[in-house]
Design a protein around this motif. Sequence first.
Motif, mmCIF file in Angstrom:
data_model
loop_
_atom_site.group_PDB
_atom_site.id
_atom_site.type_symbol
_atom_site.label_atom_id
_atom_site.label_comp_id
_atom_site.label_asym_id
_atom_site.label_seq_id
_atom_site.Cartn_x
_atom_site.Cartn_y
_atom_site.Cartn_z
ATOM 1 N N VAL A 423 1.030 -1.130 0.015
ATOM 2 C CA VAL A 423 -0.021 0.012 -0.103
ATOM 3 C C VAL A 423 0.814 1.344 -0.128
ATOM 4 O O VAL A 423 0.516 2.140 -0.694
ATOM 5 C CB VAL A 423 -1.063 -0.182 1.168
ATOM 6 N N LEU A 424 1.934 1.163 0.714
ATOM 7 C CA LEU A 424 2.850 2.459 1.112
ATOM 8 C C LEU A 424 3.397 2.762 -0.491
ATOM 9 O O LEU A 424 3.472 3.825 -0.821
ATOM 10 C CB LEU A 424 3.813 2.199 2.104
ATOM 11 N N ASP A 425 3.921 1.724 -1.095
ATOM 12 C CA ASP A 425 4.624 1.902 -2.323
ATOM 13 C C ASP A 425 3.855 2.344 -3.440
ATOM 14 O O ASP A 425 4.044 3.029 -4.193
ATOM 15 C CB ASP A 425 5.300 0.443 -2.737
ATOM 16 N N HIS A 426 2.455 1.921 -3.364
ATOM 17 C CA HIS A 426 1.524 2.164 -4.421
ATOM 18 C C HIS A 426 1.021 3.644 -4.325
ATOM 19 O O HIS A 426 1.092 4.433 -5.290
ATOM 20 C CB HIS A 426 0.340 1.577 -4.556
ATOM 21 N N LEU A 427 1.213 3.991 -2.986
ATOM 22 C CA LEU A 427 0.630 5.717 -2.923
ATOM 23 C C LEU A 427 1.510 6.722 -2.823
ATOM 24 O O LEU A 427 1.446 7.806 -2.654
ATOM 25 C CB LEU A 427 -0.271 5.398 -1.449
ATOM 26 N N THR A 465 -1.843 12.724 -7.025
ATOM 27 C CA THR A 465 -3.218 12.527 -6.753
ATOM 28 C C THR A 465 -3.717 11.512 -7.275
ATOM 29 O O THR A 465 -4.896 11.070 -7.006
ATOM 30 C CB THR A 465 -3.885 13.747 -6.724
ATOM 31 N N GLU A 466 -3.276 10.958 -8.582
ATOM 32 C CA GLU A 466 -3.648 10.224 -9.519
ATOM 33 C C GLU A 466 -3.967 8.890 -8.945
ATOM 34 O O GLU A 466 -5.072 8.195 -8.820
ATOM 35 C CB GLU A 466 -3.024 9.987 -10.779
ATOM 36 N N ARG A 467 -3.192 8.191 -8.080
ATOM 37 C CA ARG A 467 -3.066 6.748 -7.572
ATOM 38 C C ARG A 467 -4.217 7.031 -6.440
ATOM 39 O O ARG A 467 -4.780 5.740 -6.519
ATOM 40 C CB ARG A 467 -1.617 6.589 -7.113
ATOM 41 N N SER A 468 -3.924 7.862 -5.440
ATOM 42 C CA SER A 468 -5.041 7.869 -4.696
ATOM 43 C C SER A 468 -6.396 7.904 -5.031
ATOM 44 O O SER A 468 -7.338 7.237 -4.357
ATOM 45 C CB SER A 468 -4.468 8.816 -3.489
ATOM 46 N N SER A 469 -6.486 8.718 -6.020
ATOM 47 C CA SER A 469 -7.814 9.040 -6.395
ATOM 48 C C SER A 469 -8.440 7.591 -7.166
ATOM 49 O O SER A 469 -9.492 7.549 -6.918
ATOM 50 C CB SER A 469 -7.747 10.138 -7.542
ATOM 51 N N ALA A 470 -7.590 7.077 -8.088
ATOM 52 C CA ALA A 470 -7.879 5.832 -8.441
ATOM 53 C C ALA A 470 -8.443 4.655 -7.398
ATOM 54 O O ALA A 470 -9.179 3.799 -7.759
ATOM 55 C CB ALA A 470 -7.052 5.206 -9.467
ATOM 56 N N LEU A 471 -7.554 4.658 -6.189
ATOM 57 C CA LEU A 471 -7.661 3.661 -5.297
ATOM 58 C C LEU A 471 -8.964 4.011 -4.698
ATOM 59 O O LEU A 471 -9.833 3.054 -4.241
ATOM 60 C CB LEU A 471 -6.700 3.532 -4.472
ATOM 61 N N ALA A 472 -9.297 5.117 -4.339
ATOM 62 C CA ALA A 472 -10.340 5.610 -3.461
ATOM 63 C C ALA A 472 -11.582 5.323 -4.476
ATOM 64 O O ALA A 472 -12.685 4.835 -3.886
ATOM 65 C CB ALA A 472 -10.188 7.358 -3.230
ATOM 66 N N ALA A 473 -11.751 5.618 -5.900
ATOM 67 C CA ALA A 473 -12.713 5.294 -6.661
ATOM 68 C C ALA A 473 -13.079 3.867 -6.698
ATOM 69 O O ALA A 473 -14.131 3.343 -6.626
ATOM 70 C CB ALA A 473 -12.485 5.703 -8.104
ATOM 71 N N GLY A 474 -11.787 2.946 -6.579
ATOM 72 C CA GLY A 474 -12.124 1.475 -6.710
ATOM 73 C C GLY A 474 -12.789 1.044 -5.256
ATOM 74 O O GLY A 474 -13.626 0.121 -5.323
ATOM 75 N N ILE A 475 -12.391 1.567 -4.357
ATOM 76 C CA ILE A 475 -13.075 1.221 -3.037
ATOM 77 C C ILE A 475 -14.565 1.653 -2.949
ATOM 78 O O ILE A 475 -15.086 0.785 -2.442
ATOM 79 C CB ILE A 475 -12.071 1.761 -1.704
ATOM 80 N N THR A 476 -14.861 3.053 -3.538
ATOM 81 C CA THR A 476 -15.858 3.156 -3.295
ATOM 82 C C THR A 476 -17.024 2.288 -4.216
ATOM 83 O O THR A 476 -18.204 1.842 -3.740
ATOM 84 C CB THR A 476 -16.201 4.730 -3.956
ATOM 85 N N ARG A 567 -1.133 12.473 5.171
ATOM 86 C CA ARG A 567 -0.182 12.820 4.640
ATOM 87 C C ARG A 567 0.194 12.259 3.373
ATOM 88 O O ARG A 567 0.401 12.524 2.361
ATOM 89 C CB ARG A 567 1.089 13.099 5.434
ATOM 90 N N LEU A 568 0.089 10.706 3.315
ATOM 91 C CA LEU A 568 0.422 9.787 2.587
ATOM 92 C C LEU A 568 -0.650 9.883 1.404
ATOM 93 O O LEU A 568 -0.336 9.890 0.145
ATOM 94 C CB LEU A 568 0.472 8.343 3.037
ATOM 95 N N ILE A 569 -1.667 10.106 1.772
ATOM 96 C CA ILE A 569 -2.865 9.908 0.679
ATOM 97 C C ILE A 569 -2.896 11.372 0.102
ATOM 98 O O ILE A 569 -3.119 11.423 -1.296
ATOM 99 C CB ILE A 569 -4.350 9.689 1.327
ATOM 100 N N GLU A 570 -2.857 12.487 0.318
ATOM 101 C CA GLU A 570 -2.917 13.751 0.048
ATOM 102 C C GLU A 570 -1.839 14.226 -0.769
ATOM 103 O O GLU A 570 -1.759 14.700 -1.696
ATOM 104 C CB GLU A 570 -3.764 14.721 0.951
ATOM 105 N N ASP A 571 -0.838 13.869 -0.205
ATOM 106 C CA ASP A 571 0.486 14.485 -0.808
ATOM 107 C C ASP A 571 1.308 13.499 -1.432
ATOM 108 O O ASP A 571 2.439 13.581 -1.923
ATOM 109 C CB ASP A 571 1.051 15.167 0.196
ATOM 110 N N GLY A 572 1.173 12.196 -1.136
ATOM 111 C CA GLY A 572 2.165 10.911 -1.812
ATOM 112 C C GLY A 572 3.256 10.879 -0.869
ATOM 113 O O GLY A 572 4.339 10.529 -1.513
ATOM 114 N N ASP A 573 3.344 11.586 0.432
ATOM 115 C CA ASP A 573 4.680 11.607 1.134
ATOM 116 C C ASP A 573 4.655 10.206 2.306
ATOM 117 O O ASP A 573 3.837 10.711 3.206
ATOM 118 C CB ASP A 573 4.766 12.905 1.639
ATOM 119 N N PRO A 574 5.173 9.471 2.018
ATOM 120 C CA PRO A 574 5.170 8.302 3.103
ATOM 121 C C PRO A 574 6.071 8.512 4.323
ATOM 122 O O PRO A 574 6.198 7.658 5.207
ATOM 123 C CB PRO A 574 5.578 7.138 2.431
ATOM 124 N N ALA A 575 7.143 9.551 4.130
ATOM 125 C CA ALA A 575 8.194 9.785 5.259
ATOM 126 C C ALA A 575 7.490 9.803 6.628
ATOM 127 O O ALA A 575 7.892 9.155 7.545
ATOM 128 C CB ALA A 575 8.837 10.969 4.841
#
Length: 595
Positions: A423-427, A465-476, A567-575
């Motif tokens: 999940v972390l690597d994808h987002l 934002t593309e990956r998190s948006s696609a994942l959110a749409a898939g979950i919905t 922070r991970l979902i909105e900015d793509g920052d996993p740090a």
Amino acid sequence: MGMEAGAQAARARALAVLRVRSRALAVALLPAAFAVVLLAGPSTGHLAGPAWDAVRWVLTPFAVLVLLAAGVIALVVARARPAVTPTVTIGEEQAPDLYRLVRDLADRLDVPAPSAIALTPDCDSWLEDRTHRSHGPPPPEEHADDGLNGLRGGGRGPHRRTPAAPVLVIGSPFLWWMRVGELRAVLAPVVAGTGPSAHPDIAQARRFVRGLDAAVAVAATGGRCPGSRAVCAGLGRVARLLLRSCREHAAQMERGVAAAAAERAQAVDYGLRIVAQEQVGLAYAGWDRLLTRVALPAWRMGRWPSRLDAGVVAALTELSRRDRLAEGFASRLGERPACDLLEEPGAVDEATSLLAARLFHGGPAETGQEWSPVGWQEYPEEVVDRTWRTDAARLHRVLDALGVRRCPGDAPPGSDGPTLSRVLDHLTAPQPDPVAEALVPPPAPADDLDSYEDPFEETYEDQETERSSALAAGITAELAREEAAAPAGQPAALTPDTSLLDIGTLPLFPLQPPRSSRELLTDHVTAMVCCAAMDTAGATPGLDWLDGPTLLIDGERATDLTPRVLRLIEDGDPAPLRAWLVESGIRPEKPVRLV
């Protein structure tokens, strides 16, 4: 003087409502009266001739149609079942002390005692008229020593029946949180309202307004043949017209009744009522928090907490511990709680908890395999753990559907299970391409910096934002498919003898609007982090009375997890999240157990 003025104003407005009814009756009878005059005219030597004969032939059928329509409307208004609040009825054998308290309160206020007591899973109390024939058999005749079976008053003979007083509906959270004295002070102005309710004009006006409201509900019911729909459309228009005509008078009548009741209750526990009103606001805040943060996750999992009223005490106690403004409220808990007035408070709590699940979530009326009660001790394991693992499993199913690899190509064998690292690597937002960086034009001169636009800025932002948006749409979409596949009963048609609760039109009061796709993604990623913490770091699921499901690491709440997930979902920052995982001893590369 104020009480008398309020009562007089209420009676005046009640008469205004009844005048609307009288005018409607007069309008319905007017064509018939003209038809009678026309038909009687020739016998007296008047109104004769071809012209008057034509008028008679036209007006007489019209008058008959108007009378028939008026009769149908009057029949529907009289027979349509008025709306009744879903409650848990409490018989006198179940709460003799509570009935005795209400009876003594009515005696002190010199008003009729309520005919019965019922509980509602809400923070409110009121009087409700249930004397309509569709609400059940009439109450038994009142005996001289029984003040809860009817209205008090003189001139009662052994064979004379008296009209029933309204039912007293009490919010169940009040019984568990309030002390006995506080409950009596809160109920004083409510019970005082039985006095104006006994006035014949006010009672008739209320019955007329409730009948019109019920007729509008019947007319709005679909599923009828075209002819019935046309009749119902006319019925609805007439009923709505009459409701609009008497709406202001009815509202002013109820204000007068409330003012008269409040003035009468001033003499009963006035000082204690001020303190009790503070508890009303506190109970409402704790009850709303308990339903939305604690009960709702359980209802979504097919479990209903069976001790919601006991839970509100725990939630408000925790609130008084955290909030300095409420820190003194917990000291009252040493006094006798109002729930001691019930013979079996546990059974009553369970009944009101099930009703709350039906009203606010739409659950079934009875316990079954997919709808079972859960106690507070079992809540972390039965609800929190199961919710997290279900959400994590759904998250990985969507990742599979998106074609996301389960593990890197150089991963050791056996590590292709569901992991947090996937999940972390994808987002994680992809790093800018060095070749693209080389193609970026040089910065503009200092004077033109304000107007300079980076041509790659939008590209980078879309990548983040593309990956998190696609994942959110898939979950919905996945949740929508699961809800569509769930079995649902077909609601029955609404008739004059049924209510919305009877036909299964639930929930009547949904707690929250549907969650957005971003909120769903946040919940699912958080659930995956919690699963990894439980399976790799020995964390445990927990229950916070004010915040709901919580993760416990070494016995302490993980309060700083949600901002890092966002922070991970909105900015793509996993740090920030990776740093927290290392600090907590959580290994994201290890597979976790899913449902």
